[in-house]
Design a protein around this motif. Structure first.
Motif, PDB file in Angstrom:
ATOM      1  N   TRP A   1      31.736  27.250  48.930  1.00 16.29           N
ATOM      2  CA  TRP A   1      33.170  27.185  49.195  1.00 16.29           C
ATOM      3  C   TRP A   1      33.566  27.886  50.488  1.00 16.29           C
ATOM      4  O   TRP A   1      34.376  27.341  51.254  1.00 16.29           O
ATOM      5  CB  TRP A   1      33.971  27.681  47.997  1.00 16.29           C
ATOM      6  CG  TRP A   1      33.913  26.688  46.873  1.00 16.29           C
ATOM      7  CD1 TRP A   1      33.211  26.814  45.711  1.00 16.29           C
ATOM      8  CD2 TRP A   1      34.528  25.396  46.832  1.00 16.29           C
ATOM      9  NE1 TRP A   1      33.362  25.674  44.950  1.00 16.29           N
ATOM     10  CE2 TRP A   1      34.167  24.791  45.613  1.00 16.29           C
ATOM     11  CE3 TRP A   1      35.341  24.689  47.711  1.00 16.29           C
ATOM     12  CZ2 TRP A   1      34.590  23.518  45.244  1.00 16.29           C
ATOM     13  CZ3 TRP A   1      35.771  23.418  47.344  1.00 16.29           C
ATOM     14  CH2 TRP A   1      35.402  22.849  46.127  1.00 16.29           C
TER      15      TRP A   1
ATOM     16  N   ALA B   1      39.931  18.372  44.908  1.00 12.38           N
ATOM     17  CA  ALA B   1      39.546  19.465  45.799  1.00 12.38           C
ATOM     18  C   ALA B   1      39.872  19.117  47.247  1.00 12.38           C
ATOM     19  O   ALA B   1      40.313  19.983  48.021  1.00 12.38           O
ATOM     20  CB  ALA B   1      38.059  19.775  45.637  1.00 12.38           C
TER      21      ALA B   1
ATOM     22  N   TYR C   1      28.560  18.300  44.466  1.00 13.52           N
ATOM     23  CA  TYR C   1      28.758  19.665  43.983  1.00 13.52           C
ATOM     24  C   TYR C   1      29.224  19.660  42.525  1.00 13.52           C
ATOM     25  O   TYR C   1      28.671  20.380  41.691  1.00 13.52           O
ATOM     26  CB  TYR C   1      29.783  20.399  44.865  1.00 13.52           C
ATOM     27  CG  TYR C   1      30.180  21.730  44.294  1.00 13.52           C
ATOM     28  CD1 TYR C   1      29.377  22.856  44.476  1.00 13.52           C
ATOM     29  CD2 TYR C   1      31.341  21.866  43.529  1.00 13.52           C
ATOM     30  CE1 TYR C   1      29.733  24.080  43.925  1.00 13.52           C
ATOM     31  CE2 TYR C   1      31.696  23.085  42.984  1.00 13.52           C
ATOM     32  CZ  TYR C   1      30.891  24.182  43.178  1.00 13.52           C
ATOM     33  OH  TYR C   1      31.245  25.384  42.618  1.00 13.52           O
TER      34      TYR C   1
ATOM     35  N   ARG D   1      35.357  25.625  53.375  1.00 17.47           N
ATOM     36  CA  ARG D   1      36.701  25.925  53.887  1.00 17.47           C
ATOM     37  C   ARG D   1      36.698  26.112  55.410  1.00 17.47           C
ATOM     38  O   ARG D   1      37.636  25.737  56.088  1.00 17.47           O
ATOM     39  CB  ARG D   1      37.257  27.175  53.208  1.00 17.47           C
ATOM     40  CG  ARG D   1      37.722  26.915  51.795  1.00 17.47           C
ATOM     41  CD  ARG D   1      38.367  28.161  51.173  1.00 17.47           C
ATOM     42  NE  ARG D   1      38.556  27.972  49.758  1.00 17.47           N
ATOM     43  CZ  ARG D   1      37.715  28.397  48.812  1.00 17.47           C
ATOM     44  NH1 ARG D   1      36.635  29.068  49.131  1.00 17.47           N
ATOM     45  NH2 ARG D   1      37.960  28.168  47.545  1.00 17.47           N
TER      46      ARG D   1
ATOM     47  N   LEU E   1      31.422  16.901  47.908  1.00 20.22           N
ATOM     48  CA  LEU E   1      32.145  17.500  46.784  1.00 20.22           C
ATOM     49  C   LEU E   1      31.767  16.845  45.454  1.00 20.22           C
ATOM     50  O   LEU E   1      31.612  17.539  44.446  1.00 20.22           O
ATOM     51  CB  LEU E   1      33.651  17.408  47.018  1.00 20.22           C
ATOM     52  CG  LEU E   1      34.188  18.421  48.023  1.00 20.22           C
ATOM     53  CD1 LEU E   1      35.580  18.024  48.495  1.00 20.22           C
ATOM     54  CD2 LEU E   1      34.198  19.810  47.416  1.00 20.22           C
TER      55      LEU E   1
END
Length: 123
Positions: A29, A117, A49, A33, A46
């Motif tokens: 993360w 997300a 993940y 970011r 994602l």
């Protein structure tokens, strides 16, 4: 490519899996970011993940995906991420290969979580 869950006689290094899991847990993360706007394969990353951390995913699927995600998290890899246009090519290739191996295990629920997300990252 063969599905890693098809052969129950195959083994994998549980120590490596645990190291990969810890690396992903600590670094995924924060790195995401920091560089999200520069990753063209963000939705697939994602989804991978969310499949990797899903308790319902088979352990071998998790191992494949955690290995690819750990490679993504590494600060130094085959092509440094800071190189314009090429920096994420190796990461994309590793993630793509892992996803192809386990594609049938990446569910619509994983993709929905990935989309949620993405929306949070954009705000």
């Amino acid at each position: 490519m063969a599905d890693p869950t098809d052969s129950e006689t195959e083994t994998f290094d549980t120590g490596k899996f645990e190291r990969d899991r810890q690396r992903v847990e600590q670094g995924f993360w924060p790195k995401l970011r920091r560089i999200a706007g520069r990753i063209p394969f963000l939705d697939e990353l994602l989804a991978a993940y969310y499949c990797a951390v899903d308790p319902a995913s088979p352990l071998k699927v998790k191992a494949v995906l955690m290995g690819a995600l750990a490679y993504f998290v590494l600060p130094f890899d085959a092509v440094p991420d800071f190189l314009a246009l090429f920096g994420f090519a190796d990461d994309a290739a590793v993630v793509y290969a892992a996803i192809k191996m386990v594609a049938k295990h990446i569910t619509p629920a994983h993709r929905a979580k990935a989309q949620a997300a993405l929306q949070k990252l954009e705000t």
